[in-house]
Scaffold this active site. Structure first.
Site, PDB file in Angstrom:
ATOM      1  N   ARG A 136       0.821  -1.234   0.000  1.00  0.00           N
ATOM      2  CA  ARG A 136       0.000   0.000   0.000  1.00  0.00           C
ATOM      3  C   ARG A 136       0.847   1.272   0.000  1.00  0.00           C
ATOM      4  O   ARG A 136       0.389   2.344   0.384  1.00  0.00           O
ATOM      5  CB  ARG A 136      -0.979   0.017   1.182  1.00  0.00           C
ATOM      6  N   LYS A 161       3.726  11.867 -10.621  1.00  0.00           N
ATOM      7  CA  LYS A 161       2.909  11.078 -11.557  1.00  0.00           C
ATOM      8  C   LYS A 161       3.673   9.803 -11.891  1.00  0.00           C
ATOM      9  O   LYS A 161       4.847   9.862 -12.297  1.00  0.00           O
ATOM     10  CB  LYS A 161       2.640  11.853 -12.843  1.00  0.00           C
ATOM     11  N   GLU A 165      11.099  19.896 -23.021  1.00  0.00           N
ATOM     12  CA  GLU A 165      10.368  20.110 -21.771  1.00  0.00           C
ATOM     13  C   GLU A 165      10.921  21.327 -21.010  1.00  0.00           C
ATOM     14  O   GLU A 165      10.230  21.923 -20.194  1.00  0.00           O
ATOM     15  CB  GLU A 165      10.417  18.851 -20.884  1.00  0.00           C
ATOM     16  N   LYS A 195       8.333  23.540 -12.217  1.00  0.00           N
ATOM     17  CA  LYS A 195       7.436  22.387 -12.061  1.00  0.00           C
ATOM     18  C   LYS A 195       6.988  22.266 -10.604  1.00  0.00           C
ATOM     19  O   LYS A 195       5.820  21.994 -10.310  1.00  0.00           O
ATOM     20  CB  LYS A 195       8.115  21.098 -12.531  1.00  0.00           C
ATOM     21  N   GLU A 242      -3.944  17.635 -10.203  1.00  0.00           N
ATOM     22  CA  GLU A 242      -4.436  18.141 -11.496  1.00  0.00           C
ATOM     23  C   GLU A 242      -5.950  18.314 -11.491  1.00  0.00           C
ATOM     24  O   GLU A 242      -6.653  17.816 -12.370  1.00  0.00           O
ATOM     25  CB  GLU A 242      -3.990  17.182 -12.626  1.00  0.00           C
ATOM     26  N   ARG A 258      -2.105  22.449 -13.059  1.00  0.00           N
ATOM     27  CA  ARG A 258      -1.124  21.426 -13.453  1.00  0.00           C
ATOM     28  C   ARG A 258      -1.315  21.000 -14.911  1.00  0.00           C
ATOM     29  O   ARG A 258      -0.360  20.613 -15.577  1.00  0.00           O
ATOM     30  CB  ARG A 258      -1.207  20.209 -12.518  1.00  0.00           C
ATOM     31  N   ASN A 271       0.870  20.105 -19.678  1.00  0.00           N
ATOM     32  CA  ASN A 271       0.637  19.259 -20.852  1.00  0.00           C
ATOM     33  C   ASN A 271       0.705  20.050 -22.156  1.00  0.00           C
ATOM     34  O   ASN A 271       0.297  19.544 -23.211  1.00  0.00           O
ATOM     35  CB  ASN A 271      -0.724  18.561 -20.740  1.00  0.00           C
ATOM     36  N   HIS A 324       1.147  18.475 -25.601  1.00  0.00           N
ATOM     37  CA  HIS A 324       0.998  17.030 -25.466  1.00  0.00           C
ATOM     38  C   HIS A 324      -0.188  16.461 -26.246  1.00  0.00           C
ATOM     39  O   HIS A 324      -0.148  15.299 -26.630  1.00  0.00           O
ATOM     40  CB  HIS A 324       0.895  16.642 -23.983  1.00  0.00           C
ATOM     41  N   HIS A 329       0.859  13.671 -28.503  1.00  0.00           N
ATOM     42  CA  HIS A 329       0.395  12.288 -28.320  1.00  0.00           C
ATOM     43  C   HIS A 329      -0.131  11.726 -29.639  1.00  0.00           C
ATOM     44  O   HIS A 329       0.090  10.556 -29.960  1.00  0.00           O
ATOM     45  CB  HIS A 329      -0.722  12.221 -27.269  1.00  0.00           C
ATOM     46  N   HIS A 366       9.355  10.943 -27.302  1.00  0.00           N
ATOM     47  CA  HIS A 366       8.331  11.719 -26.593  1.00  0.00           C
ATOM     48  C   HIS A 366       8.652  13.224 -26.606  1.00  0.00           C
ATOM     49  O   HIS A 366       7.803  14.047 -26.945  1.00  0.00           O
ATOM     50  CB  HIS A 366       8.198  11.190 -25.158  1.00  0.00           C
TER      51      HIS A 366
HETATM   52  P1  NAD Z   1      13.685   6.736 -21.329  1.00  0.00           P
HETATM   53  O1  NAD Z   1      13.499   6.490 -19.903  1.00  0.00           O
HETATM   54  O2  NAD Z   1      13.186   5.717 -22.287  1.00  0.00           O
HETATM   55  O3  NAD Z   1      15.231   6.978 -21.610  1.00  0.00           O
HETATM   56  C1  NAD Z   1      15.647   7.263 -22.925  1.00  0.00           C
HETATM   57  C2  NAD Z   1      16.824   6.392 -23.345  1.00  0.00           C
HETATM   58  O4  NAD Z   1      18.017   6.893 -22.759  1.00  0.00           O
HETATM   59  C3  NAD Z   1      16.729   4.932 -22.933  1.00  0.00           C
HETATM   60  O5  NAD Z   1      17.249   4.140 -23.976  1.00  0.00           O
HETATM   61  C4  NAD Z   1      17.653   4.844 -21.728  1.00  0.00           C
HETATM   62  O6  NAD Z   1      18.202   3.561 -21.558  1.00  0.00           O
HETATM   63  C5  NAD Z   1      18.707   5.845 -22.090  1.00  0.00           C
HETATM   64  N1  NAD Z   1      19.390   6.488 -20.964  1.00  0.00           N
HETATM   65  C6  NAD Z   1      18.795   7.065 -19.902  1.00  0.00           C
HETATM   66  N2  NAD Z   1      19.711   7.712 -19.169  1.00  0.00           N
HETATM   67  C7  NAD Z   1      20.905   7.504 -19.749  1.00  0.00           C
HETATM   68  C8  NAD Z   1      22.226   7.940 -19.462  1.00  0.00           C
HETATM   69  N3  NAD Z   1      22.488   8.790 -18.463  1.00  0.00           N
HETATM   70  N4  NAD Z   1      23.223   7.503 -20.265  1.00  0.00           N
HETATM   71  C9  NAD Z   1      22.960   6.701 -21.335  1.00  0.00           C
HETATM   72  N5  NAD Z   1      21.727   6.301 -21.684  1.00  0.00           N
HETATM   73  C10 NAD Z   1      20.712   6.707 -20.898  1.00  0.00           C
HETATM   74  O7  NAD Z   1      13.023   8.104 -21.815  1.00  0.00           O
HETATM   75  P2  NAD Z   1      12.723   9.504 -21.125  1.00  0.00           P
HETATM   76  O8  NAD Z   1      12.641  10.449 -22.240  1.00  0.00           O
HETATM   77  O9  NAD Z   1      13.593   9.796 -19.979  1.00  0.00           O
HETATM   78  O10 NAD Z   1      11.262   9.289 -20.514  1.00  0.00           O
HETATM   79  C11 NAD Z   1      10.143   9.076 -21.327  1.00  0.00           C
HETATM   80  C12 NAD Z   1       9.039   8.533 -20.464  1.00  0.00           C
HETATM   81  O11 NAD Z   1       8.747   9.468 -19.444  1.00  0.00           O
HETATM   82  C13 NAD Z   1       7.737   8.260 -21.186  1.00  0.00           C
HETATM   83  O12 NAD Z   1       7.267   6.998 -20.807  1.00  0.00           O
HETATM   84  C14 NAD Z   1       6.810   9.348 -20.686  1.00  0.00           C
HETATM   85  O13 NAD Z   1       5.459   8.931 -20.666  1.00  0.00           O
HETATM   86  C15 NAD Z   1       7.330   9.564 -19.300  1.00  0.00           C
HETATM   87  N6  NAD Z   1       7.029  10.878 -18.723  1.00  0.00           N
HETATM   88  C16 NAD Z   1       6.486  10.918 -17.484  1.00  0.00           C
HETATM   89  C17 NAD Z   1       6.223  12.129 -16.884  1.00  0.00           C
HETATM   90  C18 NAD Z   1       5.703  12.176 -15.482  1.00  0.00           C
HETATM   91  O14 NAD Z   1       5.352  13.264 -15.021  1.00  0.00           O
HETATM   92  N7  NAD Z   1       5.666  11.070 -14.783  1.00  0.00           N
HETATM   93  C19 NAD Z   1       6.522  13.328 -17.569  1.00  0.00           C
HETATM   94  C20 NAD Z   1       7.079  13.250 -18.833  1.00  0.00           C
HETATM   95  C21 NAD Z   1       7.342  12.020 -19.415  1.00  0.00           C
HETATM   96  N1  GLY Z   2       4.407  15.991 -16.968  1.00  0.00           N
HETATM   97  C1  GLY Z   2       3.130  16.485 -16.599  1.00  0.00           C
HETATM   98  C2  GLY Z   2       2.882  16.481 -15.145  1.00  0.00           C
HETATM   99  O1  GLY Z   2       3.717  16.089 -14.360  1.00  0.00           O
HETATM  100  O2  GLY Z   2       1.830  16.874 -14.731  1.00  0.00           O
END
Ligand code: NAD
Ligand code: GLY
Length: 369
Positions: A121, A143, A185, A227, A237, A242, A246, A249, A253, A267
């Site tokens: 939990r 998130k 971003e 942020k 949100e 918040r 987006n 987005h 998307h 992304h």
């Molecule tokens: P990712 O986590 O897929 O990383 C991108 C690539 O870089 C991967 O191949 C990873 O192995 C590599 N990598 C990461 N750090 C590295 C480093 N220091 N050295 C070498 N390689 C490295 O992609 P991302 O762009 O970080 O994240 C995208 C994801 O984040 C999506 O799933 C998206 O939905 C999510 N997201 C979430 C939020 C949130 O608020 N929770 C906000 C924006 C995006």
């Molecule tokens: N990346 C959008 C949020 O955190 O709300």
């Protein structure tokens, strides 16, 4: 080092931004880690680059690291990996008071955070973001989510980390394309409500991407502070504040969906083009000066991010993109709220957007020179 407080009611935490935090992990976590099995979830790319440094630091401090090394990429945010990772945490006898470390980009942070939210939990977790995108966005704000066949991020929870360690040194091993995608971003915060920061991006963004350490710290710290401010005002949100995060987005998307959520369009790249489309659509509607929309397009293009729809080589018309938008989780009582701009740094949520008008705009963009 910059320290940015995230003032969530009842669960405040810090984001630390600086160099060398990862090789000082045990001390940075200040007694949060248990001695026996410290669970660290990561992916194979990050482990290859930074696993040894962390292993050494934790063992020198008397901890026993336990690694879960997942395949890189979006497919890892799945029910299967969620179940397997939760079972792995249970096998390590992780308790509610324990901390799990999420070491990676947004994929690892989203999956690990969701695991932590349901483990007994809810247990604690520390975000150690290793992409620019994760440092400026996904690691902050709580998130967490996985993807399902119905769409991206449709199953998840709000679960705040207890600490975020954004180590700028890890960006040295990040592929350039990923770094650039994360920069979208950063620009987003300027476009939302901070025109002076957009000017900063136009002046220093390219040098920051090229590797200037001081500019990187400024960009990450400023973005995190933006942020943190927004999340503290509207954690779940519900007020519309918040939702401003987006920006870009909804268009983005649709483009990610049309390109199969694949390496064809990352992304952050989709967000970059999505923000350009939001600005250009706002100008098309007469809400924003065309010259300001052009500034957005020009800056995104200048740093090597996709700035025009034609560059994607999409083989579809706008009705297909609009259909993707209709599957977007941000649908609200049958309408699709759009984030539009009345100027740079003046983003607002518009609930009266005609999808036919958006489709006509996109059809023109799909063939525009
Ligand atoms: P990712 O986590 O897929 O990383 C991108 C690539 O870089 C991967 O191949 C990873 O192995 C590599 N990598 C990461 N750090 C590295 C480093 N220091 N050295 C070498 N390689 C490295 O992609 P991302 O762009 O970080 O994240 C995208 C994801 O984040 C999506 O799933 C998206 O939905 C999510 N997201 C979430 C939020 C949130 O608020 N929770 C906000 C924006 C995006
Ligand atoms: N990346 C959008 C949020 O955190 O709300």
């Amino acid at each position: 080092m910059a320290v940015i407080p995230v003032d969530i009611a009842g669960r405040p935490y810090e984001v630390r931004v600086g160099n060398g935090l990862l090789s000082d992990l045990a001390a940075q976590c200040q007694g949060r880690l248990r001695k026996r099995a410290v669970p660290i979830v990561t992916d194979s790319n990050v482990h290859a680059a930074w696993g040894e440094a962390i292993e050494r630091n934790l063992r020198d401090a008397g901890h026993e690291p336990q690694w879960r090394i997942l395949p890189p990429g979006e497919k890892t945010k799945s029910w299967d990996e969620l179940a397997a990772t939760v079972n792995w945490l249970l096998s390590l006898e992780v308790e509610r008071g324990d901390h799990v470390i999420a070491l990676g980009g947004g994929v690892i942070g989203d999956l690990t955070g969701f695991c932590a939210s349901v483990l007994k939990r809810g247990c604690h977790f520390v975000q150690v973001p290793t992409t620019l995108l994760a440092q400026v966005d996904s690691s902050v704000g709580g998130k967490t989510a996985i993807n399902t066949p119905a769409g991206k991020n449709l199953v998840g929870a709000f679960h705040q980390p207890s600490l975020v360690l954004a180590d700028l040194s890890v960006l040295e091993t990040l592929p350039e394309r990923e770094l650039r995608a994360g920069y979208a971003e950063v620009v987003k915060y300027g476009l939302i409500d901070d025109a002076a920061f957009f000017d900063w991006c136009r002046t220093y963004g390219a040098a920051m991407l090229a590797g200037d350490g001081s500019l990187r710290e400024q960009a990450v710290a400023h973005s995190v502070a933006a942020k943190a401010r927004i999340v503290a005002e509207d954690e779940f949100e519900t007020t519309g504040r918040r939702a401003l995060l987006n920006l870009g987005h909804t268009f983005g998307h649709a483009l990610e969906a049309q390109t199969g959520f694949s390496d064809r369009l990352l992304h952050g790249e989709a967000v970059a083009l999505g923000m350009v489309l939001a600005a250009r659509y706002s100008a098309h509607r007469g809400l924003m000066a065309q010259a300001e929309a052009d500034q957005v397009t020009q800056h995104i293009a200048a740093v090597g991010l996709p700035a025009r729809l034609t560059t994607l080589g999409l083989n579809c018309d706008a009705s297909v993109l609009v259909r993707h938008m209709l599957h977007d989780k941000k649908m609200d009582a049958g309408t699709l709220p759009f984030l539009l701009m009345t100027g740079i740094g003046q983003t607002y949520l518009d609930k009266q957007v005609s999808l036919d008008d958006v489709a006509a705009f996109l059809d023109a963009e799909l063939v525009a020179a």
